[in-house]
Every structure is written in structure tokens, then in C-alpha cells.
Design a protein around this motif. Sequence first.
Motif, PDB file in Angstrom:
ATOM      1  N   ASP A 281       7.367 -16.628  -6.877  1.00  0.00           N
ATOM      2  CA  ASP A 281       6.917 -15.083  -6.702  1.00  0.00           C
ATOM      3  C   ASP A 281       7.810 -14.179  -8.116  1.00  0.00           C
ATOM      4  OD1 ASP A 281       5.618 -15.375  -4.032  1.00  0.00           O
ATOM      5  OD2 ASP A 281       7.620 -14.511  -2.734  1.00  0.00           O
ATOM      6  N   VAL A 282       6.357 -13.799  -8.540  1.00  0.00           N
ATOM      7  CA  VAL A 282       6.489 -13.379 -10.309  1.00  0.00           C
ATOM      8  C   VAL A 282       6.327 -11.725 -10.386  1.00  0.00           C
ATOM      9  CG1 VAL A 282       6.415 -13.811 -12.477  1.00  0.00           C
ATOM     10  CG2 VAL A 282       6.159 -15.866 -11.083  1.00  0.00           C
ATOM     11  N   TRP A 283       7.222 -10.952 -10.130  1.00  0.00           N
ATOM     12  CA  TRP A 283       7.504  -9.717  -9.739  1.00  0.00           C
ATOM     13  C   TRP A 283       7.232  -9.283 -11.718  1.00  0.00           C
ATOM     14  CZ3 TRP A 283       8.322  -4.507 -11.796  1.00  0.00           C
ATOM     15  CH2 TRP A 283       7.719  -4.023 -11.095  1.00  0.00           C
ATOM     16  N   ASN A 284       6.116  -9.419 -11.987  1.00  0.00           N
ATOM     17  CA  ASN A 284       5.339  -8.393 -13.779  1.00  0.00           C
ATOM     18  C   ASN A 284       4.273  -7.399 -13.067  1.00  0.00           C
ATOM     19  OD1 ASN A 284       4.727  -8.518 -16.069  1.00  0.00           O
ATOM     20  ND2 ASN A 284       3.762 -10.577 -16.069  1.00  0.00           N
ATOM     21  N   TYR A 301      -6.068  -1.722  -9.549  1.00  0.00           N
ATOM     22  CA  TYR A 301      -6.103  -3.000  -9.425  1.00  0.00           C
ATOM     23  C   TYR A 301      -4.478  -3.358  -9.840  1.00  0.00           C
ATOM     24  CZ  TYR A 301     -10.326  -3.785  -7.837  1.00  0.00           C
ATOM     25  OH  TYR A 301     -12.173  -3.908  -7.308  1.00  0.00           O
ATOM     26  N   PHE A 302      -3.540  -3.673  -9.397  1.00  0.00           N
ATOM     27  CA  PHE A 302      -2.190  -4.023 -10.429  1.00  0.00           C
ATOM     28  C   PHE A 302      -2.105  -5.805  -9.867  1.00  0.00           C
ATOM     29  CE2 PHE A 302      -1.738   0.224  -8.519  1.00  0.00           C
ATOM     30  CZ  PHE A 302      -0.848   0.648 -10.281  1.00  0.00           C
ATOM     31  N   THR A 303      -1.320  -6.081 -10.932  1.00  0.00           N
ATOM     32  CA  THR A 303      -0.388  -7.657 -10.827  1.00  0.00           C
ATOM     33  C   THR A 303      -0.103  -7.642  -9.804  1.00  0.00           C
ATOM     34  OG1 THR A 303       0.785  -7.292 -12.986  1.00  0.00           O
ATOM     35  CG2 THR A 303      -1.608  -7.805 -13.421  1.00  0.00           C
ATOM     36  N   ALA A 304       0.667  -7.243  -9.019  1.00  0.00           N
ATOM     37  CA  ALA A 304       1.897  -7.503  -8.571  1.00  0.00           C
ATOM     38  C   ALA A 304       1.969  -6.042  -7.171  1.00  0.00           C
ATOM     39  CB  ALA A 304       3.520  -8.419  -9.139  1.00  0.00           C
ATOM     40  N   PRO A 305       2.503  -6.969  -6.472  1.00  0.00           N
ATOM     41  CA  PRO A 305       3.275  -5.984  -4.896  1.00  0.00           C
ATOM     42  C   PRO A 305       3.951  -5.565  -5.092  1.00  0.00           C
ATOM     43  CG  PRO A 305       2.242  -7.519  -3.598  1.00  0.00           C
ATOM     44  CD  PRO A 305       2.430  -8.265  -5.275  1.00  0.00           C
ATOM     45  N   MET A 306       3.737  -3.494  -5.495  1.00  0.00           N
ATOM     46  CA  MET A 306       4.855  -2.974  -5.777  1.00  0.00           C
ATOM     47  C   MET A 306       5.604  -2.100  -3.625  1.00  0.00           C
ATOM     48  SD  MET A 306       2.917  -0.420  -8.506  1.00  0.00           S
ATOM     49  CE  MET A 306       1.737   0.246  -7.466  1.00  0.00           C
ATOM     50  N   PRO A 328      -6.200  -2.092   1.297  1.00  0.00           N
ATOM     51  CA  PRO A 328      -7.125  -3.198   1.937  1.00  0.00           C
ATOM     52  C   PRO A 328      -6.269  -4.178   2.340  1.00  0.00           C
ATOM     53  CG  PRO A 328      -7.979  -3.122  -0.025  1.00  0.00           C
ATOM     54  CD  PRO A 328      -6.793  -2.392   0.378  1.00  0.00           C
ATOM     55  N   THR A 329      -5.735  -5.078   1.671  1.00  0.00           N
ATOM     56  CA  THR A 329      -4.798  -6.354   1.777  1.00  0.00           C
ATOM     57  C   THR A 329      -3.602  -5.981   3.108  1.00  0.00           C
ATOM     58  OG1 THR A 329      -4.143  -6.183   0.112  1.00  0.00           O
ATOM     59  CG2 THR A 329      -6.126  -7.290   0.336  1.00  0.00           C
ATOM     60  N   GLY A 330      -3.177  -4.674   2.966  1.00  0.00           N
ATOM     61  CA  GLY A 330      -1.568  -4.489   3.730  1.00  0.00           C
ATOM     62  C   GLY A 330      -0.632  -4.318   2.284  1.00  0.00           C
ATOM     63  N   ARG A 331      -0.578  -4.691   1.152  1.00  0.00           N
ATOM     64  CA  ARG A 331      -0.068  -4.650  -0.266  1.00  0.00           C
ATOM     65  C   ARG A 331      -0.509  -3.737  -0.859  1.00  0.00           C
ATOM     66  NH1 ARG A 331       0.937 -10.783  -1.504  1.00  0.00           N
ATOM     67  NH2 ARG A 331      -0.023  -9.842  -3.466  1.00  0.00           N
ATOM     68  N   ILE A 332       0.703  -2.883  -1.809  1.00  0.00           N
ATOM     69  CA  ILE A 332       0.115  -2.488  -2.500  1.00  0.00           C
ATOM     70  C   ILE A 332       0.059  -3.444  -4.212  1.00  0.00           C
ATOM     71  CG2 ILE A 332       1.157   0.190  -3.676  1.00  0.00           C
ATOM     72  CD1 ILE A 332       3.271   0.159  -1.636  1.00  0.00           C
ATOM     73  N   ASP A 333      -1.212  -3.566  -3.981  1.00  0.00           N
ATOM     74  CA  ASP A 333      -1.991  -4.563  -4.900  1.00  0.00           C
ATOM     75  C   ASP A 333      -3.059  -4.038  -5.524  1.00  0.00           C
ATOM     76  OD1 ASP A 333      -2.310  -5.825  -3.408  1.00  0.00           O
ATOM     77  OD2 ASP A 333      -2.169  -7.348  -4.106  1.00  0.00           O
ATOM     78  N   THR A 334      -4.226  -3.447  -4.587  1.00  0.00           N
ATOM     79  CA  THR A 334      -5.226  -3.095  -4.675  1.00  0.00           C
ATOM     80  C   THR A 334      -4.725  -1.861  -3.921  1.00  0.00           C
ATOM     81  OG1 THR A 334      -5.880  -5.801  -4.466  1.00  0.00           O
ATOM     82  CG2 THR A 334      -6.985  -3.475  -4.449  1.00  0.00           C
ATOM     83  N   LEU A 335      -5.639  -1.106  -4.718  1.00  0.00           N
ATOM     84  CA  LEU A 335      -5.614   0.216  -4.054  1.00  0.00           C
ATOM     85  C   LEU A 335      -7.450   1.248  -4.222  1.00  0.00           C
ATOM     86  CD1 LEU A 335      -2.014   2.059  -4.982  1.00  0.00           C
ATOM     87  CD2 LEU A 335      -2.825   0.713  -3.395  1.00  0.00           C
TER      88      LEU A 335
END
Length: 662
Positions: A281-284, A301-306, A328-335
Amino acid sequence: MAMKSSWDKWLDRHCKVRYLAFALIIGLILYSCASVGRIEGGPYDEEPPVFLSSTPVQGALNANRSKISLVFNEFLKLEKASEKVVISPPQVNMPEITASGKKVIIKLQDTLKANTTYTFDFGDAIQDNNEGNPLENFQYSFSTGSILDTMAVSGFLLNAKDLEPVKGAVVGLYANMDDSVFTTLPFDRVGKTDSRGRFSIKGIAPGSYRIFALQDADQNYYFSQPGEVIAFGDSIITPHFERRIRRDTTWIDTLTIDTITVRDYTHYLPDDIVLRCFKEDVWNQRLSKMERLKPNKFTLYFTAPMDSLPMMEGLNFEARDAFIVEQPTGRIDTLHYWIRDSLLFQQDTLRMVLTYDKMDSLNRRLPFNDTVRIVSKTPYKKLMEREAEEREKAEKAAAKKRKKGEEVKPKEDYLSVEIYAPQSMDVYDFISIKFTEPVESVDTSMIHIRQKIDTLWSDVPYDFERDSMSIMTYNIIPREDWITGGEYTFEMDSLACVNIYGKCTNRQKRNFKVKKLEEYGQIFFDISGVDTTAFVELLDEQDKVLRTVTVENDRADFYFLNPGKYGARLIIDRNNNGMWDTGKYAEHLQAEEVYYYWQLINLKANFDITQTWNIHERAAHAQKPSELKKQKPDDERKKRERNNSRNNNRNNNSSSNRSLRR
């Protein structure tokens, strides 16, 4: 008429014979040119090329030639040499490898190292030119010193998450035991995995080594990019060998043995290394894209979940309570941001400052302010003009129908909704309502579930809950279990749900029947070998997860299953978070272990199946059922392709010959 002389008669006969002979020769030439194949196809060559000699000779010592020539018994070709040929030690500058007639020519670009064994593993790259029969597992080697190293190690590389064989990855050894060597220096010796995930590293000198695997994106033979897939062994590898006996049997026919020959051979160990590869898992974190396809909604759209939503400050609007945010995915990377106020979404451009964590050049997570402009793809004014044109067209069409005396129903714009209430409801299932836009209010008094008892319908109490994964989905769950075999109806009145723009739902009704218990089966697993927290995923025939249960008291039980074939996968949940977690090389952390039940279970209705499952009974590469594997072995596929090609050639030749005969 004048009579011909004897001379004239002899001349006529002689010319006719010459003409006939000439015609016969021309006919034979034309026939041989047209007959490119036998009518019946004829026997096809199924033998691979045979290695005859080389310069330097196979196994040569003190060799220093940069050009190598390998000679075979027939004309040949190379298939994907750059991919299939593995050279050890690895070459920084790849050599030029070409086929020329009956030879394979290798021109090395790197300077040869002193006192080093070089091996060239061709896999199945060498093929005969006509039929494409491959020379399997051909290897050529020589040494620049006085010793030819012959040790070898082998094993399997699997995807850590699902035990899929990994094809085309590099597996390498280091004699240097430093942790940093994998991230700074090329491998000492290498091999490459085949379609079964199997690898073999040859030409190894005696000693101790560390083993790694790498899907080498930049082809530098070490772990240099965070996105590369890697694997590392936890133990030191010490190559060794032992003498073994092999019995070769010669048969007179299918039932009668002629002779049994006992042969002594050298077997190299270890031959059962299993590596499980993973991607860290790369956090960038950064903002990668923005879009506003319609005026009332824009997406970031973000490159990684926040860890949390970005803070927003409006520059040409008030951002407080201006949006409803959908993940939509339950992850904070597409809002998705739904704009509440119609006056706001009439603005074609929104300017704002976003504040979120971002990695700096020193790999530190620091707050970052990003000033952005979000422009609507379709301006609001143009959208309104388009809708007005469509309404005008609809009115004209309706007027024509009324003029003809046809009935025209007024078009009503309802809130679009998708209802999940299958006609055959599972006993554990529930009803779901999915909206296309965020909902402002729901009147549950206008939503009903009723059960048919005799001839009467009785209300069923339920809980109305928003889905944990989506703000657009709501679940309707009965407070008591469905009655098996029972008949139910779901009804939603008009105006039951209203969205943030004041649009309401239309009346909805669904009838369904709950399945009977005898329509189901159960699968119970008695599990051994687990000494920590774990869970089992029940799988369909496409390796997709259907259900998940925690292992409790060495048991994993699955109730109310529909008839069909099922697989099972067990995940060791070290951190007890209910999900599979990847590894981290810098922390010497392997990915969480995964185990498969070794076969698919064929479950029938009204049956209970109990399976004993020792997760360590089978080696990892032999666990996943072949039906679930997406990476299939190449051997059978290549045989089928060759057979199909030969059959096509036979058919084409036969058709050609028939047409020529006609």
C-alpha cells in the motif's frame, strides 16, 4: 491433292511426339507447383529441433567470447526471445538474440564478469521453422573461470491474496545478506516464472542466499519502484543436491513390459520454495482529476484513500452545508459532491480551496492547500435551453395526438428508484431501495411490507436503515425472520421519498415468496492448523466472495446455501480487522496468509456437508482448485493451438488440391 512424301510423314510424326512430350512436362510442372500439400495432409513433423553443437562448447571453462553460436539440426525460429530467454547473472544491456537458418546467435552487450557461470535458459523460445514444435527447457551455460557452477533451486511464486500462479516474474538470489541489497543492487542469479508460477534458478555456486521475487517494471532487477509487486523469503536458502534413482520402463505394447532400467541422477534442492507476492500500500495522496458532468454534481478523484474528507473553502460561494458528499466505494478516494442550492449550481464555474494531506519530497504527510476551478461541462443556461426544446417537441407531439382523438397521458418527472425485492426471496435476505440522487426525507408510514395469512394481508414490522456503504441505498429489514414459504408484498406509496431537489418517487409494488428450507443446503468446515484470528470466505465458481464468517472454535459454518458448486478461502487475520492486508518489505511484514480448500464442493438441495480442512495439509501451490484459477497452464493451450493450426493447414491443402483437380 498432292501426296506427302515419306520425308514429310516422318517429320509430322516427329513433331507430334515432341509436342506431346513438351505438353507432358509443362503439365507435370504446373501440377507440382499447385500441389502444395498432400491430399490427405500427410505426416506432420512433431519433433522439436535437436541441439548439435555450440561455440563456445556447452559447459566451456575460461570462456570469454561475446558472440555465441548454437547449432541445431533444422531451420528454426525464436518466439518472444526478449520475454522468454532468461540470462543469469542478469544483463543490464540485453544481448541481441537472433535465429539464422539452423543457428541461434547471441551477441552480448555487457562485459563478461570474471570467474562467473553464465546460463541462458531459453524456455520454449526455440521452435522449428515449419511446425513450431518448441524445444522445451533448453539451457546453455559456460564459465569465465575454471569452475562451472551447477547448483539449482526451484519453487513456486503465487499471488498472496488469492494464490494465483504468477507468470513472467523474476525470481532472484543474493549472496549479500544486507536488507538494503534488494532495493539497491541487481540480483546475483535469476530465473523467471512460467504459467504455473514455477521457477528454477540455475548455475548457482555453493553458499547461502536470500531469495526474492519481483515484477520488474523498469527491468533493473531490483526493487526500485513502490508500485512493483514483490515477494521475499523469510529463511536463508542453502543450495545442495542428493543422488536419486529413477526407473525408466520400456513397453512392448500397452500391457507388456519389455525392460526396466534403473538410472542414477543428481537432484538439486530445495525444490519446493513457495513465495507469496504482494503489492505494498503506497500512500501518495494528491488530487488527480476533477469533473462536473452536470451542473448539480461534481466529482473529485484522489490517488489514494484519505483518513478524512478534505476541507473546502468557497471563493465565489458559501461552502458551509452547500453539498451532500457521496463516497461510492466506501473509501475516501472518489468523492461525489451533490449541490443542494439551485442558485449555486446555476454557476458554471466554482472556485475553491481544498485542504488535504499530501506527501512532500521528504515523504512527510503535511496539510496542503490546493486552489481549483471546477467548470460545468454543460453550462446551466444551455442545459435549460435544451430541456425547453425537448418540452416544446413533446407538446407538439401531444397536440397532434389530441387532434387525432388519441389519449395523451401527462408526463410526470418522478425520482428514479431501483428496488431489490426478488420474486424468490432468500430467508436471510432483505429489501433494498437505491436512488439516483440523494434523498432529503422518507416517510416510512407510506412504506409497507405485508404477509399473506390465509386470504388476509398482515403488516410486517421492519427497520428502515441507510446502507453503510452508500448514501444512495436504503435497506428495509424485517424485525422477525421471514416465514419460509410465505407470500409477501412490498408497497411504497407516492410521495414516500423526496430528494434534495423536491422530486418524489412514484408508487411501487413488488410481490415475492420466501424460499422453503428444503430448497437450501449447508456446508460446515472443521478446521485445523489455525492458531490465531481467521475468517473463511465462501466462493462461487468464478472465485468471487459470496459470504464471510469468522472461524470460531475451529469451525466455519455456512447456512441457507442455494444448490451449486462452492469454493472456500481462509485468511489469517493477524490484526483482526476483518479483511486481508498486504505486506511491507521495510518492516519485514509478510502479507496475511491465505489458504484454499483444495476442491470445489458440489452442494445439493436439502443436504448438509461437513468437510475436514487442515490448512497445512497441502502445499500452497497445490491448494487452489484448477477450476478457480484464472492463470491457466500454457502447455495444453499451446498443444490445442498447434493441433488446430495443423488441421487448418490440412483442410486448406485438401481444398486447394480438390479445386486444382477440378
